[in-house]
Write an enzyme that holds these catalytic residues in place. Sequence first.
Site, short mmCIF file in Angstrom:
data_model
loop_
_atom_site.label_atom_id
_atom_site.label_comp_id
_atom_site.label_asym_id
_atom_site.label_seq_id
_atom_site.Cartn_x
_atom_site.Cartn_y
_atom_site.Cartn_z
N CYS A 6 84.43 25.36 34.50
CA CYS A 6 83.91 25.86 35.77
C CYS A 6 84.86 26.85 36.44
O CYS A 6 86.06 26.86 36.15
CB CYS A 6 83.67 24.67 36.69
N ASP A 130 83.30 13.81 41.16
CA ASP A 130 84.53 14.55 41.44
C ASP A 130 85.38 13.71 42.40
O ASP A 130 84.87 12.80 43.05
CB ASP A 130 84.17 15.91 42.07
O1 LIG Z 1 86.32 25.31 42.21
C1 LIG Z 1 86.03 25.52 43.39
O2 LIG Z 1 86.63 26.37 44.08
C2 LIG Z 1 84.91 24.75 44.04
C3 LIG Z 1 84.49 25.10 45.31
C4 LIG Z 1 83.46 24.42 45.93
C5 LIG Z 1 82.83 23.38 45.27
C6 LIG Z 1 83.23 23.01 43.98
C7 LIG Z 1 84.27 23.67 43.36
N1 LIG Z 1 84.71 23.31 42.10
C8 LIG Z 1 84.32 22.14 41.37
O3 LIG Z 1 85.30 21.12 41.52
C9 LIG Z 1 85.25 20.26 40.39
C10 LIG Z 1 86.62 19.78 39.98
O4 LIG Z 1 87.54 20.81 39.84
P1 LIG Z 1 89.03 20.53 39.26
O5 LIG Z 1 88.87 20.36 37.76
O6 LIG Z 1 89.58 19.33 39.92
O7 LIG Z 1 89.79 21.77 39.57
C11 LIG Z 1 84.52 21.02 39.32
O8 LIG Z 1 83.27 20.37 39.13
C12 LIG Z 1 84.25 22.36 39.88
O9 LIG Z 1 82.95 22.74 39.54
#
Ligand SMILES: O=C(O)c1ccccc1N[C@@H]1O[C@H](COP(=O)(O)O)[C@@H](O)[C@H]1O
Length: 208
Positions: A6, A130
């Site tokens: 992502c 998450d």
């Molecule tokens: O990544 C972003 O900036 C974000 C912004 C708003 C909503 C979701 C976002 N990201 C999502 O967060 C999870 C976990 O991320 P990480 O692996 O802990 O960095 C992932 O599902 C992203 O899609």
Amino acid sequence: MRVKICGITQSDQAVAIASLGATALGFICVPTSPRYVTTAQIQAAVAQLPKNVDRIGVFANADISEISDTVINSGLTGVQLHGDESPEFCDQLRQVLPQVEIIKALRIRSVEHLDQTTNYAQYVDTLLLDAYHPQQLGGTGQTLDWQMLQQFSPGCPWFLAGGLTPDNIVTALSQVKPDGIDLSSGVELKPGDKDLTKVAKLFEKLGR
Ligand SMILES: O=C(O)c1ccccc1N[C@@H]1O[C@H](COP(=O)(O)O)[C@@H](O)[C@H]1O
């Protein structure tokens, strides 16, 4: 198992990550995020991807018309709802976009918060768990308590997200059995700039 990477902002990285083995790519449509991309940027990346790679737009508290316009204009195959969207909102969105995968992300503070997943399972295709952060919606790099998820079985497919990296993925999957995993900051050089070496290491760790 599905593997979603992502926070893609660059077309060339989208193509490279798909060829390394990602089954889904995520594009952040939340304007406050450092990983935000416009519809035109998503369109440019999606145009170069093989058809079998899912293209997921990540939204937070956006209205249905905004989500629908972005999906139609950019060629997304799924949406990830990462804000406070209710089960009723998910159901309404499904009526408007019946062919599009609806993924509801839940930011889990404690084991009690897992109960809310039962309210969503019948209205969405997929759930995503998450980690909770008081100031940020996502992309925080914070992990969930994997032990708490050992028996988690919500009645629909689900993704494990939150702080996953090539270095902790094997430990996470030894404790939790999700249908897919989702990584963002754990495979980055800086927000929005993916580290292809880390992505390659991830697939090596997954034995792919
Ligand atoms: O990544 C972003 O900036 C974000 C912004 C708003 C909503 C979701 C976002 N990201 C999502 O967060 C999870 C976990 O991320 P990480 O692996 O802990 O960095 C992932 O599902 C992203 O899609």
